[in-house]
Design an enzyme around this catalytic site. Sequence first.
Site, PDB file in Angstrom:
ATOM      1  CG  ASP A 105      -2.084   0.989   1.088  1.00 38.51           C
ATOM      2  OD1 ASP A 105      -2.242   1.590   0.008  1.00 38.51           O
ATOM      3  OD2 ASP A 105      -2.831   1.167   2.073  1.00 38.51           O
ATOM      4  CE  LYS A 106       0.262   7.866  -2.163  1.00 38.35           C
ATOM      5  NZ  LYS A 106      -1.017   8.600  -2.259  1.00 38.35           N
ATOM      6  CG  HIS A 107      -1.722   6.900   3.950  1.00 37.11           C
ATOM      7  ND1 HIS A 107      -2.950   6.283   3.995  1.00 37.11           N
ATOM      8  CD2 HIS A 107      -1.908   8.122   4.506  1.00 37.11           C
ATOM      9  CE1 HIS A 107      -3.830   7.089   4.562  1.00 37.11           C
ATOM     10  NE2 HIS A 107      -3.216   8.237   4.874  1.00 37.11           N
ATOM     11  CB  SER A 108      -0.269  10.991   0.230  1.00 39.58           C
ATOM     12  OG  SER A 108       0.018  12.372   0.279  1.00 39.58           O
ATOM     13  CB  THR A 145      -8.186   9.315  -1.331  1.00 39.90           C
ATOM     14  OG1 THR A 145      -6.857   9.828  -1.411  1.00 39.90           O
ATOM     15  CG2 THR A 145      -8.387   8.255  -2.396  1.00 39.90           C
ATOM     16  NE  ARG A 193      -4.838  14.934  13.438  1.00 38.39           N
ATOM     17  CZ  ARG A 193      -4.327  14.266  12.386  1.00 38.39           C
ATOM     18  NH1 ARG A 193      -4.742  13.055  12.100  1.00 38.39           N
ATOM     19  NH2 ARG A 193      -3.399  14.815  11.659  1.00 38.39           N
ATOM     20  CB  SER A 208      -3.849   9.673  11.654  1.00 39.82           C
ATOM     21  OG  SER A 208      -4.736   9.653  10.576  1.00 39.82           O
ATOM     22  CE  LYS A 212      -6.010   6.685   7.498  1.00 41.74           C
ATOM     23  NZ  LYS A 212      -5.892   7.633   8.601  1.00 41.74           N
ATOM     24  CE  LYS A 213      -2.750   3.232   4.823  1.00 41.66           C
ATOM     25  NZ  LYS A 213      -3.331   3.174   3.475  1.00 41.66           N
TER      26      LYS A 213
END
Length: 301
Positions: A105-108, A145, A193, A208, A212-213
Site C-alpha cells: 500500500d501507499k499513503h500520502s 481521497t 482534528r 493516524s 490504518k496501515k
Amino acid sequence: GTPRPPGLLAGGGSQGPANPAPEPKQVPELIRLKRDGSRLSEADIRGFVRAVVDGSAQAVQIGAMLMAIRLRGMDLEETTALTRALAESGQRLEWPEAWQGQLVDKHSTGGVGDKVSLVLAPALAACGCKVPMISGRGLGHTGGTLDKLESIPGFTVIQSPEQMQELLEQVGCCIVSQSEKLVPADGILYAARDVTATVDSLPLVTASILSKKAVEGLMALVVDVKFGGAAIFPSEVQARELAKTLVEVGAGLGLRVAAALTSMDTPLGRSVGHTLEVEEALLCMDGAGPPDLRDLVTRLG
Ligand code: URA
C-alpha cells in the site's frame, strides 16, 4: 518457594493483594497530564482511546486532548502506543495465504491536488499486487481521497472486510474508509482534528496513518511525505522528521515502511476539486495526464 527479588512486594501479609492494578485515570486527569507536559503511559493512552470509541469522552475532551498533544508532542514510545491503540480499536484484516508477498500500500500525508492514490492503487493491482487501501477524507486544506471517490455517483467507500476481500480477488485493489469495524478511533480523531486546528501534529499524523496501515496485513508500505505550502507541513525539516518517525514507528509495529519526501509548493497536476481530480486520474491511467502526476505515480510504485 522461589525467592522473590526485593522490591516487588506491595503490601503483603493480610494487607490485601500484591500489586493491585492501578485505577484507570479519568479523561480530565489524562488531559491535565499531557497539558502539563508529562508522558502518558501505554495504559493512559489505551484508556483515552477506549473512552473515545465507547462514547464516554465528550467531544470537548477529545478536542482538549488533541490540542494538548499538538502543543506538547509525544515521544516515540507514546506515538507507538497511540498507533497501536487506534489500530486495535477495530479488527485486523486477514487475507488468503496465497496473497503473502503481494500485499502492499501507499499513503500520502496529503496535499492540494494529490490524486496519486486513485492512479497508483489500480496500477499496482495491474502489476499483480493486492492493495487493501484504507484512506481518509479532506484534512485541513488538503483533499481527501474518499471525498474525491464519492464524486463518482454511487461510489461506496464503506466496505466490510468480506467485501474488501471480494474486491481484492476481482480487481486487486480497493480504497475504503475507516468504519465501525475498521480503525473506528482514527475516524473519530481524524474528524475532530480537522475542526480543532490539530492537523499538523507529528505524533497525530503518524498514528493516524500507521493505524490504518497496521490493520491491513501488508508486506510493505510506502509513505509519500509532502512538504511545502500545499502540504500539511510547510518545512522540509519537519517533513523529514515525520518521515523518520513513520519509518521508526512502523518498524516497531512490524511494518516495512519506506518514505519518500516530495515537494508540494504547487498543487499536483493541473486539476484541483473532487470531480476534476477523478477526471485527471482517469486520464493518467489512460497514459496521458500531467507529467508531474505520472512521474510521482511511477516513482512511488
Ligand atoms: N493522512 C492520514 O490518514 N492522516 C493524517 O493525519 C494525515 C494524512
